[in-house]
Scaffold this motif. Structure first.
Motif, PDB file in Angstrom:
ATOM      1  N   THR A 434       0.833  -1.208   0.000  1.00 59.92           N
ATOM      2  CA  THR A 434       0.000   0.000   0.000  1.00 59.92           C
ATOM      3  C   THR A 434       0.865   1.254   0.000  1.00 59.92           C
ATOM      4  OG1 THR A 434      -1.713  -1.201   1.220  1.00 59.92           O
ATOM      5  CG2 THR A 434      -1.852   1.199   1.219  1.00 59.92           C
ATOM      6  N   LEU A 435       1.952   1.200   0.827  1.00 61.31           N
ATOM      7  CA  LEU A 435       2.862   2.337   0.883  1.00 61.31           C
ATOM      8  C   LEU A 435       3.553   2.552  -0.459  1.00 61.31           C
ATOM      9  CD1 LEU A 435       4.338   4.542   2.499  1.00 61.31           C
ATOM     10  CD2 LEU A 435       5.984   2.775   3.217  1.00 61.31           C
ATOM     11  N   ALA A 436       4.002   1.447  -1.081  1.00 60.22           N
ATOM     12  CA  ALA A 436       4.683   1.565  -2.371  1.00 60.22           C
ATOM     13  C   ALA A 436       3.736   2.149  -3.428  1.00 60.22           C
ATOM     14  CB  ALA A 436       5.196   0.203  -2.804  1.00 60.22           C
ATOM     15  N   TYR A 437       2.473   1.711  -3.403  1.00 58.06           N
ATOM     16  CA  TYR A 437       1.482   2.216  -4.349  1.00 58.06           C
ATOM     17  C   TYR A 437       1.282   3.720  -4.160  1.00 58.06           C
ATOM     18  CZ  TYR A 437      -3.021   2.677  -6.730  1.00 58.06           C
ATOM     19  OH  TYR A 437      -4.031   3.071  -7.565  1.00 58.06           O
ATOM     20  N   GLY A 438       1.170   4.147  -2.897  1.00 61.98           N
ATOM     21  CA  GLY A 438       0.972   5.561  -2.622  1.00 61.98           C
ATOM     22  C   GLY A 438       2.160   6.412  -3.014  1.00 61.98           C
ATOM     23  N   ASP A 511      -4.572  -2.687  -5.058  1.00 59.39           N
ATOM     24  CA  ASP A 511      -3.369  -1.858  -4.972  1.00 59.39           C
ATOM     25  C   ASP A 511      -2.264  -2.344  -5.904  1.00 59.39           C
ATOM     26  OD1 ASP A 511      -3.229  -4.151  -3.487  1.00 59.39           O
ATOM     27  OD2 ASP A 511      -2.246  -3.265  -1.737  1.00 59.39           O
ATOM     28  N   PHE A 512      -2.544  -3.314  -6.762  1.00 58.55           N
ATOM     29  CA  PHE A 512      -1.576  -3.764  -7.762  1.00 58.55           C
ATOM     30  C   PHE A 512      -2.182  -3.501  -9.155  1.00 58.55           C
ATOM     31  CE2 PHE A 512      -0.498  -6.530  -4.117  1.00 58.55           C
ATOM     32  CZ  PHE A 512       0.826  -6.130  -3.954  1.00 58.55           C
ATOM     33  N   GLU A 513      -1.639  -2.510  -9.858  1.00 58.05           N
ATOM     34  CA  GLU A 513      -2.212  -2.111 -11.144  1.00 58.05           C
ATOM     35  C   GLU A 513      -2.072  -3.193 -12.208  1.00 58.05           C
ATOM     36  OE1 GLU A 513      -0.474   1.590 -12.201  1.00 58.05           O
ATOM     37  OE2 GLU A 513      -1.609   2.737 -10.699  1.00 58.05           O
ATOM     38  N   ASN A 514      -0.990  -4.026 -12.109  1.00 58.68           N
ATOM     39  CA  ASN A 514      -0.792  -5.065 -13.132  1.00 58.68           C
ATOM     40  C   ASN A 514      -1.903  -6.106 -13.112  1.00 58.68           C
ATOM     41  OD1 ASN A 514       1.521  -3.841 -14.074  1.00 58.68           O
ATOM     42  ND2 ASN A 514       2.911  -5.096 -12.804  1.00 58.68           N
ATOM     43  N   PHE A 515      -2.546  -6.284 -11.925  1.00 53.32           N
ATOM     44  CA  PHE A 515      -3.644  -7.248 -11.850  1.00 53.32           C
ATOM     45  C   PHE A 515      -4.818  -6.822 -12.734  1.00 53.32           C
ATOM     46  CE2 PHE A 515      -2.480  -8.875  -7.333  1.00 53.32           C
ATOM     47  CZ  PHE A 515      -1.479  -9.653  -7.884  1.00 53.32           C
ATOM     48  N   LYS A 516      -4.977  -5.497 -12.942  1.00 53.60           N
ATOM     49  CA  LYS A 516      -6.105  -5.002 -13.732  1.00 53.60           C
ATOM     50  C   LYS A 516      -5.967  -5.384 -15.204  1.00 53.60           C
ATOM     51  CE  LYS A 516      -6.578  -1.016 -10.626  1.00 53.60           C
ATOM     52  NZ  LYS A 516      -6.512   0.460 -10.537  1.00 53.60           N
ATOM     53  N   ALA A 517      -4.699  -5.611 -15.645  1.00 56.60           N
ATOM     54  CA  ALA A 517      -4.463  -5.897 -17.066  1.00 56.60           C
ATOM     55  C   ALA A 517      -4.548  -7.387 -17.395  1.00 56.60           C
ATOM     56  CB  ALA A 517      -3.093  -5.361 -17.478  1.00 56.60           C
ATOM     57  N   ILE A 518      -4.656  -8.229 -16.372  1.00 61.40           N
ATOM     58  CA  ILE A 518      -4.671  -9.675 -16.619  1.00 61.40           C
ATOM     59  C   ILE A 518      -6.006 -10.077 -17.224  1.00 61.40           C
ATOM     60  CG2 ILE A 518      -4.554 -11.948 -15.534  1.00 61.40           C
ATOM     61  CD1 ILE A 518      -2.699 -10.758 -13.438  1.00 61.40           C
TER      62      ILE A 518
END
Length: 631
Positions: A434-438, A511-518
């Motif tokens: 979460t921190l890395a995403y922010g 919080d993981f944007e790459n999951f949205k592209a799967i």
């Protein structure tokens, strides 16, 4: 208050039920060894040691030895010494008016010249006592010129270590019938000496099988006397209480007497023993109860008889104690006390070094107690078995304490390391993501401030929730796992169920944007027998899968397809995550990779993480389904 006391009692009982059984087993084994006679030699050795360490005693002037040594044999120029010289010696001694003379030389066969002359001397002097051997093998008759009441036997018993510690005074098992039954030479001589003092021998009151003098019963050796087991001497035997002196009795030679070189006061009103003091005659006995012996570990037989005489006279006249022992109940109670003492010390000290020191002090006190009891009161107590059980339980408990202490330290280190690893993994797969995403969007400034603020509020909530979860887990015995998504799993479930939960929960994270592209998600976790996996192993496998999926969400740029599978083949299980992203772009080994390698080593398996052609990455953990046992 009562409940607290009861809980304390129950706690102590629980501790003793764990710590006491090994010590009790040792105690029982030692007692059984002693009952069967396995400790007799140790107890004899310790008895001799304590007797040898006693203070020096003054010489007993009441007993004088006329010893026929090698120089006397050379002077007479004949061996055995002819009866003529023995008769001359006895006649000369009578002029000094001794109370009694013991002739410790077998005279069943005359040694000419002088056989008739010696017989006449023996018949005419009522204070001369001759000897015989009454026990098989090799019985020897007494001199024919002496009546039975002026004959004493000189049979000696030796222990299994070939040393002499007992003296047989009376040969019958029935209550003594004085002047009828068989007496030993020392008892005959003591009887004559005491009669001159108007002291009579009586039958014992408490023990009718012993002799009582002046109201004091001689402590006879019973079958289980002291360190002896199942002993039967066939009569009244006493334990030798040697007089501790380099020269306990006055000794003169045959030459000295016949050449008038002896002071008359030395022999007057004394008990005089006449016998051999020559190595060539073979009349020696073994003992280690006396220090500074001229003959290493040996004394002459005539000196052994003198010690027996002196022992009885010193007890009756001087109050010097004879050697006695406790009864069986008292002895084994004593051993039990010293057996439980080191267990109690270990519980009180709760320290290895204090326990060793306390046991050492207790051992010194035990030996000192045994020494004082023997020296002052003449009581032989079971020191050897008590020392053995004290040492075994004391050192054994200390060694066990060393082992337990080391085991406790290692377990604490392992627990701390596991707690640190687990806490890091929980934070790494949750709040840190979460921190890395922010931080990423803060730097890029590509999302509104309110959305960024919500992200950090979420971070605050996740950290607090993890803290509460870890506190709750520390207070419960149930094994559970908190995923970065916030889902809590009970680890007692089958492994393939847990893997499905980890997979589904992780891929649903926002919080993981790459999951949205799967576009394509494939999962297959075959059931396995996970009874060989501990809870920690299952925790590690679940965290590995979560970490591998999180890496796809963070690093797999351009990913369209992800496949997670757990396949069992050839007695091996392979858990892998594959994606079709651009592949590994950095060769640095991160924390997750290090944890995966540690887990593989723990499972005795293998870990690999690599790119494959034409594009994509595979992260795989494999291990054997049954752990190999070490020999």
């Amino acid at each position: 208050m009562k409940r607290r006391i009861w809980n304390r009692i129950c706690q102590e009982f629980g501790l003793w039920s764990l710590a006491a059984p090994p010590g009790i087993i040792v105690l029982v084994v030692v007692i059984l060894i002693r009952i069967t006679g396995g400790m007799q030699s140790w107890e004899w050795m310790l008895l001799d040691t304590m007797l040898r360490l006693r203070p020096l005693e003054k010489r007993d002037e009441r007993v004088v030895i006329v010893g026929i040594d090698e120089k006397d044999i050379e002077w007479v120029k004949q061996y055995p010494i002819p009866d003529e010289k023995i008769a001359e010696l006895l006649t000369k001694l009578e002029t000094y008016k001794p109370l009694a003379i013991g002739l410790d030389i077998f005279k069943n066969v005359p040694v000419e010249p002088g056989g008739e002359q010696l017989g006449q001397v023996l018949r005419s002097n009522s204070n001369i006592i001759g000897i015989e051997k009454i026990l098989p093998p090799g019985e020897i008759s007494p001199p024919q010129s002496l009546p039975p009441e002026r004959v004493g036997f000189v049979d000696l018993y030796n222990d299994k270590d070939s040393k002499n510690r007992r003296y047989l005074l009376y040969s019958q098992k029935n209550p003594p019938k004085f002047n009828i039954d068989k007496y030993s030479l020392p008892l005959r001589l003591v009887t004559k000496y005491l009669k001159s003092q108007k002291i009579e021998l009586e039958e014992g009151k408490n023990d009718p099988y012993t002799i009582m003098i002046r109201g004091m019963e001689l402590p006879q050796i019973t079958p289980n006397f002291g360190g002896y087991v199942k002993l039967d001497d066939g009569g009244l035997s006493i334990l030798m209480n040697f007089r501790n002196n380099e020269q306990p009795f006055n000794v003169v030679s045959l030459r000295d007497v016949l050449n008038n070189k002896v002071d008359a006061t030395l022999l007057r009103d004394r008990i005089v023993l006449v016998g051999n003091r020559s190595l060539s005659t073979g009349d020696t006995i073994y003992t280690s109860a006396l220090p500074n012996l001229k003959l290493s570990g040996q004394i002459y037989g005539i000196e052994y008889h003198a010690h027996a005489i002196s022992q009885i006279l010193s007890t009756v006249i001087d109050g010097r104690p004879m050697l006695s022992s406790w009864g069986d109940i008292a002895e084994y109670t004593w051993i039990l006390i010293w057996g439980f003492l080191p267990i109690t010390i270990g519980r009180i000290t709760q320290s290895i070094w204090r326990n060793l020191l306390s046991v050492g002090v207790a051992g010194f006190c035990l030996f000192s107690c045994g020494y004082v009891m023997l020296w002052v009161w003449g009581v032989w107590i079971p020191v050897a078995p008590s020392l053995l059980v004290l040492a075994l339980n004391g050192l054994g408990l200390s060694a066990f304490g060393f082992y337990q202490h080391d085991k406790f330290l290692r377990s604490q280190i392992n627990e701390r390391q596991s707690a640190i690893d687990y806490t890091f993994s929980t934070i790494h797969n949750g709040p840190l993501q979460t921190l890395a995403y922010g931080l990423k969007h803060m730097r890029a400034k590509d999302i509104p401030y309110e959305q960024l603020l919500k992200q950090f509020e979420k971070l605050d909530w996740e950290i607090r929730e993890i803290g509460e979860f870890l506190k709750l887990e520390a207070l419960t015995t149930e094994e559970s796992l908190r995923l970065g998504s916030g889902l809590i799993l009970e680890l007692n479930r089958p492994l393939h169920d847990l893997l499905y939960e980890v997979y589904s929960s992780t891929l649903e994270r926002k919080d993981f944007e790459n999951f949205k592209a799967i576009k394509v998600k494939i999962r297959n976790f075959e059931p396995i027998d996970d009874k060989y996996l501990s809870m920690e192993d299952k925790r590690g496998v679940c965290l590995f899968l979560e970490e591998a999926l999180c890496n796809v969400g963070k690093h797999a740029q351009g990913v369209k397809r992800v496949e997670a599978s757990g396949v069992s083949s050839l007695n091996k299980y392979k858990l892998s995550v594959k994606d079709n992203g651009f592949g590994i772009t950095s060769k640095l080994e991160n924390k997750g990779t290090k944890h995966s390698k540690i887990l593989a080593h723990q499972l005795r398996g293998e870990f690999r993480r690599e790119s494959f052609s034409p594009r994509g990455t595979i992260c795989e953990l494999s291990w054997k389904l049954k752990k190999e046992f070490e020999f």
